[in-house]
Design a protein around this motif. Structure first.
Motif, PDB file in Angstrom:
ATOM      1  N   LEU A  74     -20.044 -24.616 -19.590  1.00 49.06           N
ATOM      2  CA  LEU A  74     -19.239 -24.101 -20.652  1.00 49.06           C
ATOM      3  C   LEU A  74     -19.660 -22.310 -20.404  1.00 49.06           C
ATOM      4  O   LEU A  74     -20.642 -21.805 -19.534  1.00 49.06           O
ATOM      5  N   PRO A  75     -18.918 -21.388 -20.894  1.00 52.19           N
ATOM      6  CA  PRO A  75     -18.871 -20.334 -20.907  1.00 52.19           C
ATOM      7  C   PRO A  75     -20.002 -19.912 -20.781  1.00 52.19           C
ATOM      8  O   PRO A  75     -20.276 -20.545 -22.363  1.00 52.19           O
ATOM      9  N   ASN A  76     -20.378 -19.136 -20.688  1.00 51.75           N
ATOM     10  CA  ASN A  76     -21.945 -18.121 -21.101  1.00 51.75           C
ATOM     11  C   ASN A  76     -23.271 -19.338 -21.279  1.00 51.75           C
ATOM     12  O   ASN A  76     -23.764 -19.391 -22.516  1.00 51.75           O
ATOM     13  N   ALA A  77     -22.760 -19.965 -20.705  1.00 47.64           N
ATOM     14  CA  ALA A  77     -24.236 -21.046 -20.702  1.00 47.64           C
ATOM     15  C   ALA A  77     -25.653 -21.025 -20.694  1.00 47.64           C
ATOM     16  O   ALA A  77     -26.198 -19.712 -19.942  1.00 47.64           O
ATOM     17  N   SER A  78     -26.948 -21.616 -21.370  1.00 48.95           N
ATOM     18  CA  SER A  78     -27.895 -21.129 -20.914  1.00 48.95           C
ATOM     19  C   SER A  78     -28.960 -21.819 -20.483  1.00 48.95           C
ATOM     20  O   SER A  78     -29.446 -21.487 -20.116  1.00 48.95           O
ATOM     21  N   ALA A  79     -28.231 -22.589 -19.688  1.00 48.31           N
ATOM     22  CA  ALA A  79     -29.213 -23.748 -18.429  1.00 48.31           C
ATOM     23  C   ALA A  79     -27.992 -23.738 -17.040  1.00 48.31           C
ATOM     24  O   ALA A  79     -27.297 -24.826 -18.121  1.00 48.31           O
ATOM     25  N   PRO A  80     -28.837 -24.173 -17.115  1.00 51.72           N
ATOM     26  CA  PRO A  80     -28.066 -24.687 -15.485  1.00 51.72           C
ATOM     27  C   PRO A  80     -28.162 -26.896 -15.112  1.00 51.72           C
ATOM     28  O   PRO A  80     -28.977 -27.006 -16.749  1.00 51.72           O
ATOM     29  N   PRO A  81     -27.425 -26.896 -14.838  1.00 54.52           N
ATOM     30  CA  PRO A  81     -27.112 -28.727 -14.231  1.00 54.52           C
ATOM     31  C   PRO A  81     -28.678 -28.852 -14.805  1.00 54.52           C
ATOM     32  O   PRO A  81     -29.239 -29.103 -13.401  1.00 54.52           O
ATOM     33  N   PRO A  82     -28.707 -30.342 -15.292  1.00 55.02           N
ATOM     34  CA  PRO A  82     -30.091 -30.600 -15.341  1.00 55.02           C
ATOM     35  C   PRO A  82     -30.731 -31.002 -14.079  1.00 55.02           C
ATOM     36  O   PRO A  82     -29.401 -32.215 -13.396  1.00 55.02           O
ATOM     37  N   GLY A  83     -32.072 -31.245 -13.522  1.00 50.61           N
ATOM     38  CA  GLY A  83     -32.212 -31.844 -12.274  1.00 50.61           C
ATOM     39  C   GLY A  83     -31.988 -31.125 -10.685  1.00 50.61           C
ATOM     40  O   GLY A  83     -32.458 -31.751 -10.192  1.00 50.61           O
ATOM     41  N   VAL A  84     -31.778 -29.978 -11.005  1.00 50.61           N
ATOM     42  CA  VAL A  84     -30.982 -29.333 -10.007  1.00 50.61           C
ATOM     43  C   VAL A  84     -32.976 -28.667  -9.463  1.00 50.61           C
ATOM     44  O   VAL A  84     -33.998 -28.374  -9.101  1.00 50.61           O
TER      45      VAL A  84
END
Length: 298
Positions: A74-84
């Motif tokens: 989403l725009p302005n996301a505060s975290a990356p996809p988990p587990g990177v």
């Protein structure tokens, strides 16, 4: 205050505030799926509507299952996809050292047990903003990183240089600059005009940002070290200056991985000590910080 060899004191702030399938195309003509009629195709949109209605009228399902999946995009996301970048097991192991105390941990009410540490199942990426670094400063940073890596067992990975400057409240997720992953630890040379926290006799600041996945322990996801370039350049003018500058970087990196100040002047984590190498208490605390929990949910 940590006083490098009686030359320039410093203290540390600890903000709680980061197979291509080229493919050979088959010589055979690809199979043509038969055109299907009936409820399978006509019902697909209906199924989607039902799912949306279920999520709308059961916000708990949306909150627990759908939102965590779509939030990083989403725009302005505060975290990356988990587990990177997460592995299934720790990438290293801390050394076995005698634990006689002499250490304290950041963000932990129990002085003998860390509550927050870096995830040992993923590398600690770091970048360096070299602007204004004194001669030899880059080499001293590399040596300090290697010392903390050896003392914790954490795997540090150099990501080269960056133009990112330090900040009092640094964003832990910067996808436009570093991609969809937690921002790497920033090591920056600066002065008090850029970062007021370096005013006075402060020559180093260090700390990390903790985050938590539901039901999992807090872990540090990124951090920063800010080094006072003019002040440390003056320290380097002394015969033993390089050792004290290296100790300053090690001290701040120890804050980044989770060590706090102690009252024992024989330990490097004493804010006013002249110690230039890790002592027994420092090493015991760093070994504990290297044995944190893996949290692939972040």
């Amino acid at each position: 205050m940590h006083q490098p060899g009686g030359v320039t004191p410093h203290r540390s702030a600890s903000p709680r505030t980061r197979d291509e399938r080229a493919g050979r195309r088959s010589a055979r003509r690809p199979a043509v799926l038969p055109r299907r009629r009936g409820r399978t195709w006509r019902g697909a949109p209906a199924v989607g509507v039902v799912v949306l209605l279920m999520l709308w009228f059961t916000p708990g399902l949306f909150q627990d299952y759908a939102l965590p999946v779509i939030r990083p995009y989403l725009p302005n996301a505060s975290a990356p996809p988990p587990g990177v970048g997460a592995a299934r097991a720790p990438l290293g192991a801390p050394p076995v050292v005698e634990d006689a105390g002499g250490y304290r941990f950041m963000d932990s009410p129990d002085p003998g047990q860390p509550m927050v540490a870096y995830d040992p199942c993923r590398p600690v990426h770091y970048v360096v903003r070299p602007d204004g670094a004194p001669p030899g400063g880059g080499q001293l940073v590399e040596e300090a990183v290697a010392e903390i890596a050896a003392a914790t067992g954490l795997r540090f990975v150099a990501g080269g240089t960056t133009t990112e400057g330090p900040a009092e409240q640094r964003a832990p997720y910067q996808p436009d600059r570093y991609g969809r992953q937690w921002a790497p630890v920033l090591i920056a040379w600066a002065d008090e005009t850029e970062l007021p926290g370096l005013a006075g006799n402060v020559v180093g600041l260090g700390g990390s940002t903790p985050r938590q996945a539901p039901g999992r322990p807090f872990v540090y996801v990124t951090g920063q070290v800010v080094l006072d370039a003019p002040g440390l350049a003056r320290v380097l003018e002394h015969p033993d200056g390089a050792a004290h500058v290296r100790a300053t970087v090690v001290h701040e990196l120890a804050h980044v991985v989770g060590l706090a100040h102690v009252d024992d002047p024989t330990q490097m984590m004493h804010p006013a000590g002249g110690v230039t190498s890790l002592s027994a208490g420092d090493r015991a605390g760093l070994a504990k910080l290297g044995a944190g929990q893996c949290v692939p949910q972040l």
